[in-house]
Design a protein around this motif. Structure first.
Motif, PDB file in Angstrom:
ATOM      1  N   CYS A 129       0.840  -1.199   0.000  1.00  0.00           N
ATOM      2  CA  CYS A 129       0.000   0.000   0.000  1.00  0.00           C
ATOM      3  C   CYS A 129       0.877   1.253   0.000  1.00  0.00           C
ATOM      4  O   CYS A 129       2.095   1.184   0.122  1.00  0.00           O
ATOM      5  N   SER A 130       0.233   2.395  -0.121  1.00  0.00           N
ATOM      6  CA  SER A 130       0.933   3.678  -0.184  1.00  0.00           C
ATOM      7  C   SER A 130       1.213   4.196   1.223  1.00  0.00           C
ATOM      8  O   SER A 130       0.629   3.720   2.205  1.00  0.00           O
ATOM      9  N   PRO A 131       2.090   5.211   1.358  1.00  0.00           N
ATOM     10  CA  PRO A 131       2.400   5.769   2.684  1.00  0.00           C
ATOM     11  C   PRO A 131       1.195   6.374   3.395  1.00  0.00           C
ATOM     12  O   PRO A 131       1.231   6.558   4.616  1.00  0.00           O
ATOM     13  N   SER A 132       0.127   6.656   2.671  1.00  0.00           N
ATOM     14  CA  SER A 132      -1.060   7.246   3.299  1.00  0.00           C
ATOM     15  C   SER A 132      -1.864   6.235   4.103  1.00  0.00           C
ATOM     16  O   SER A 132      -2.885   6.593   4.697  1.00  0.00           O
ATOM     17  N   ILE A 133      -1.421   4.978   4.155  1.00  0.00           N
ATOM     18  CA  ILE A 133      -2.180   3.947   4.843  1.00  0.00           C
ATOM     19  C   ILE A 133      -2.357   4.264   6.328  1.00  0.00           C
ATOM     20  O   ILE A 133      -3.410   3.996   6.917  1.00  0.00           O
ATOM     21  N   ILE A 134      -1.343   4.873   6.964  1.00  0.00           N
ATOM     22  CA  ILE A 134      -1.450   5.197   8.386  1.00  0.00           C
ATOM     23  C   ILE A 134      -2.537   6.242   8.616  1.00  0.00           C
ATOM     24  O   ILE A 134      -3.357   6.118   9.535  1.00  0.00           O
ATOM     25  N   ASP A 135      -2.567   7.269   7.771  1.00  0.00           N
ATOM     26  CA  ASP A 135      -3.623   8.287   7.878  1.00  0.00           C
ATOM     27  C   ASP A 135      -4.995   7.663   7.623  1.00  0.00           C
ATOM     28  O   ASP A 135      -5.981   8.006   8.285  1.00  0.00           O
ATOM     29  N   PHE A 136      -5.052   6.744   6.659  1.00  0.00           N
ATOM     30  CA  PHE A 136      -6.327   6.097   6.323  1.00  0.00           C
ATOM     31  C   PHE A 136      -6.854   5.289   7.504  1.00  0.00           C
ATOM     32  O   PHE A 136      -8.034   5.385   7.866  1.00  0.00           O
ATOM     33  N   LEU A 137      -5.985   4.496   8.144  1.00  0.00           N
ATOM     34  CA  LEU A 137      -6.421   3.687   9.278  1.00  0.00           C
ATOM     35  C   LEU A 137      -6.865   4.565  10.444  1.00  0.00           C
ATOM     36  O   LEU A 137      -7.837   4.246  11.144  1.00  0.00           O
ATOM     37  N   THR A 138      -6.165   5.677  10.641  1.00  0.00           N
ATOM     38  CA  THR A 138      -6.540   6.595  11.712  1.00  0.00           C
ATOM     39  C   THR A 138      -7.917   7.194  11.457  1.00  0.00           C
ATOM     40  O   THR A 138      -8.757   7.287  12.362  1.00  0.00           O
TER      41      THR A 138
END
Length: 230
Positions: free
Chosen positions: A131-140
């Protein structure tokens, strides 16, 4: 094929792959540990046992964070007075600048199967997704809560389809790389489709060759102390 039909075709292919049982969706796992003072002896033995013995083992330096997502309470769970266990998701990325182009890895690990007590390895569901680096923001944004984070540094060996990692765990975001213990975590694992129990015997035989330096066994997580989820 038109672009409208591509998602349908991809889903049909996935369903067909699941039906014929070719997708690796289970992890067979043995774990152990070895003191810092003995790890070089273990690395030397693994070089002799694993593939590509003429080259140095692959090294890795990763950051990992674990997120949890708690299911909403309903009437049934309220009557039972017990909340269902949270869904745990792990995100890992490389800390090595040379791997900055590599995607993040999102991983789901299920609860260990109860199954046959005589089975030589732990077995649990496992799915990995790039996945892309935005995955952490997405999960949050999805409501996931960060449970813990750490960095891990170590060595990766391969023997056929078996993967062996020898890794040191450090506190995350610690410039001094403060280790959490005076030992290395050793893991022997295989990702395989459901029902591939024959790999467990191959892993048991390989684990025997690492004794007495390290004892690899299936861990009974129920016996480990847990922190209540609030």
């Amino acid at each position: 094929m038109s672009s409208e039909n591509q998602p349908t075709a991809a889903m049909d292919s996935l369903l067909q792959a699941l039906q014929v049982n070719i997708i690796p969706n289970q992890e067979y796992l043995l774990q152990g540990s070895i003191l810092d003072t003995q790890v070089q002896r273990l690395l030397h033995r693994l070089k002799g046992l694993c593939d590509n013995v003429e080259t140095a083992p692959e090294q890795f330096f990763d950051y990992e964070v674990c997120f949890s997502l708690r299911a909403p309470m309903n009437e049934q769970t309220l009557q039972m007075q017990q909340a269902p266990p949270p869904l745990l998701l792990r995100v890992r990325r490389s800390n090595d600048p040379a791997d900055s182009h590599m995607p993040f890895q999102l991983r789901y690990i299920g609860n260990p199967e109860l199954g046959d007590a005589k089975r030589p390895t732990l077995v649990r569901a496992s799915f990995d997704i790039s996945c892309s680096p935005s995955i952490i923001d997405f999960l949050t944004e999805m409501g996931c809560r960060m449970e813990f984070e750490y960095t891990v540094k170590g060595y990766l060996f391969r023997k056929g389809r078996m993967k062996i990692t020898v890794s040191k765990i450090f506190k995350a975001m610690n410039m001094n790389q403060e280790p959490l213990s005076q030992s290395y975590l050793v893991e022997l694992s295989v990702l395989a489709p459901s029902g591939s129990d024959a790999v467990a015997e191959d892993m048991r035989v390989f684990a025997e060759k690492l004794k007495p330096l390290v004892i690899l066994e299936k861990i009974d997580y129920k016996r480990l102390a847990t922190v209540p989820y609030d």
